[in-house]
Design a protein around this motif. Sequence first.
Motif, PDB file in Angstrom:
ATOM      1  N   ASP A  69      34.636  46.238  31.797  1.00 48.25           N
ATOM      2  CA  ASP A  69      35.720  45.516  32.146  1.00 48.25           C
ATOM      3  C   ASP A  69      36.950  45.812  31.418  1.00 48.25           C
ATOM      4  OD1 ASP A  69      36.936  43.398  33.548  1.00 48.25           O
ATOM      5  OD2 ASP A  69      35.952  41.650  32.929  1.00 48.25           O
ATOM      6  N   GLY A 107      39.622  41.375  31.970  1.00 49.11           N
ATOM      7  CA  GLY A 107      38.878  40.476  32.876  1.00 49.11           C
ATOM      8  C   GLY A 107      38.988  40.651  34.085  1.00 49.11           C
ATOM      9  N   CYS A 128      26.664  40.716  27.063  1.00 47.10           N
ATOM     10  CA  CYS A 128      27.729  41.011  26.290  1.00 47.10           C
ATOM     11  C   CYS A 128      27.054  42.371  25.363  1.00 47.10           C
ATOM     12  CB  CYS A 128      28.305  40.142  25.275  1.00 47.10           C
ATOM     13  SG  CYS A 128      29.710  40.486  24.176  1.00 47.10           S
ATOM     14  N   ASP A 188      42.764  32.985  26.215  1.00 55.27           N
ATOM     15  CA  ASP A 188      43.219  31.682  26.296  1.00 55.27           C
ATOM     16  C   ASP A 188      44.327  31.246  25.366  1.00 55.27           C
ATOM     17  OD1 ASP A 188      41.597  31.961  24.415  1.00 55.27           O
ATOM     18  OD2 ASP A 188      40.518  29.733  24.579  1.00 55.27           O
ATOM     19  N   ARG A 209      33.469  41.849  26.814  1.00 55.89           N
ATOM     20  CA  ARG A 209      34.339  40.579  26.747  1.00 55.89           C
ATOM     21  C   ARG A 209      35.723  41.040  26.094  1.00 55.89           C
ATOM     22  NH1 ARG A 209      32.186  35.269  24.597  1.00 55.89           N
ATOM     23  NH2 ARG A 209      33.250  34.569  26.159  1.00 55.89           N
ATOM     24  N   CYS A 216      34.049  35.965  39.628  1.00 50.26           N
ATOM     25  CA  CYS A 216      34.099  34.504  39.943  1.00 50.26           C
ATOM     26  C   CYS A 216      34.125  34.291  41.309  1.00 50.26           C
ATOM     27  CB  CYS A 216      35.168  33.806  38.932  1.00 50.26           C
ATOM     28  SG  CYS A 216      34.861  33.828  37.293  1.00 50.26           S
ATOM     29  N   ALA A 272      35.659  40.407  35.391  1.00 51.28           N
ATOM     30  CA  ALA A 272      35.270  38.892  35.660  1.00 51.28           C
ATOM     31  C   ALA A 272      35.901  38.094  36.496  1.00 51.28           C
ATOM     32  CB  ALA A 272      35.420  38.520  34.071  1.00 51.28           C
ATOM     33  N   THR A 273      37.300  38.376  36.732  1.00 50.92           N
ATOM     34  CA  THR A 273      37.878  37.683  37.751  1.00 50.92           C
ATOM     35  C   THR A 273      37.264  37.762  39.119  1.00 50.92           C
ATOM     36  OG1 THR A 273      39.928  37.744  36.513  1.00 50.92           O
ATOM     37  CG2 THR A 273      40.204  37.109  38.949  1.00 50.92           C
ATOM     38  N   THR A 295      36.960  37.529  27.227  1.00 54.63           N
ATOM     39  CA  THR A 295      36.664  37.417  28.652  1.00 54.63           C
ATOM     40  C   THR A 295      35.332  37.144  29.171  1.00 54.63           C
ATOM     41  OG1 THR A 295      36.688  39.811  29.298  1.00 54.63           O
ATOM     42  CG2 THR A 295      38.742  38.884  29.250  1.00 54.63           C
ATOM     43  N   ASP A 296      35.127  36.512  30.222  1.00 59.34           N
ATOM     44  CA  ASP A 296      33.888  36.201  30.696  1.00 59.34           C
ATOM     45  C   ASP A 296      32.878  37.366  31.115  1.00 59.34           C
ATOM     46  OD1 ASP A 296      34.578  33.616  30.447  1.00 59.34           O
ATOM     47  OD2 ASP A 296      35.360  33.348  32.567  1.00 59.34           O
ATOM     48  N   THR A 297      31.629  37.216  30.647  1.00 61.24           N
ATOM     49  CA  THR A 297      30.759  38.350  31.136  1.00 61.24           C
ATOM     50  C   THR A 297      29.217  37.500  31.122  1.00 61.24           C
ATOM     51  OG1 THR A 297      29.801  40.430  30.535  1.00 61.24           O
ATOM     52  CG2 THR A 297      30.053  38.833  28.705  1.00 61.24           C
ATOM     53  N   ASP A 298      28.381  38.162  31.843  1.00 62.14           N
ATOM     54  CA  ASP A 298      27.044  37.509  31.610  1.00 62.14           C
ATOM     55  C   ASP A 298      26.147  38.272  30.733  1.00 62.14           C
ATOM     56  OD1 ASP A 298      27.208  35.801  34.267  1.00 62.14           O
ATOM     57  OD2 ASP A 298      27.703  37.986  35.101  1.00 62.14           O
TER      58      ASP A 298
END
Length: 370
Positions: free
Chosen positions: A8, A11, A44, A257, A33, A18, A14-15, A39-42
């Motif tokens: 990634d 993100g 890492c 964030d 991440r 979703c 990741a985006t 950033t989001d991940t399942d």
Amino acid sequence: MKILLLGDYSGLHATLACCLSRRGHHVTVISDRGNYMMTDTDICLVRDPGTLGSVRYLLDCLSLLPRLRGYDVVQLINPNFLKLKPSKIRFFYDYLRSNNRSVFLTLAGNDYYFVKACIEGKLFRYSEFRIGDKPTSYARQYPEREYAWLGKSNERYARHVYETIDGAMAVLPEYFMSAEPVLGERLSYTGIPLDVDNIKLPPADFSVDIPVTFFVGIKSEMELQKGFDIILPAVKQIVDRYPDRCRLKIVRDLPLDKYLNEMAGAHVVIDQLYSYSPATNALMTMASGRAALSGAEPEYYDFIKEKDAYPVVRLNPYTDLQSDLIRLITDRDSLISRSIDGPSFVRRHNDVNIVADRFVAHWMSVLGKS
């Protein structure tokens, strides 16, 4: 569909994940991440520095092999989707090809073909490596990186990937331009996905009595690569010249964030110098109702067939950055107009649902034939 997004950048995957999950697809993301971006991940997968970190990373990659099979679609963020030498990455790539229904490539970031196009100077007027035929400060300071991208081992591996993938998706027009001669009909353009509804920043206050805040977010390891050695001195001169009318805020290496929270007080985000197109940072800026200085060449607008709005303040090695900044602080109407045009522009071209449709359409064009 069962989908694996491997790797990634900022993100991007990741985006996309979703959105695809909301549609009922079974999606797994494996990434680092974005390091400090978080950033989001399942799953890492991080490489720590040093020899021990390298060994542990390779063992972590090998331990994932049973989880890298049985997917309808594997989407790689880049040919170099793992932090390993090309010869080692090839082992994992070939495993993915042998144990999944299809493998696609997201064209994002540097790879052999893109760097080659940047350096040859026939396709682009400028890049992070060359301005015309002259090396940039980044290329002069880190010549080994140029050689690494174009080295024989990386070339052999990149050719292998490009020859054997089922398809590729370019997230910026310049990636499409550099890859099209090699990939032909296996290549499509998607753009960068952005969840516009999830960017919830308060509106910027453009009142004439409030100084314009120029905002710069820097990833330290990419400072020269993005041209901040040129950008920052120019901005600081304008702030020193007009201290009552503008100010500069610089942040470094923040999680996403916290970065967005810091951006909330900005009117103008100064993104990068060498891109032909606005990427994730500039798109988030526009989506939040702020002005972005970034890549926005005529080729970009032509490529996306945009004729109604030009919200990005074009920034490249040839533009007069200081004059553009002065116009932004002296012409509030222009600044407000750009902030108003930005969100609708991003929705038209980069809304995650639109981009997801493009990814799915390209996958189905291949899976429907298999």
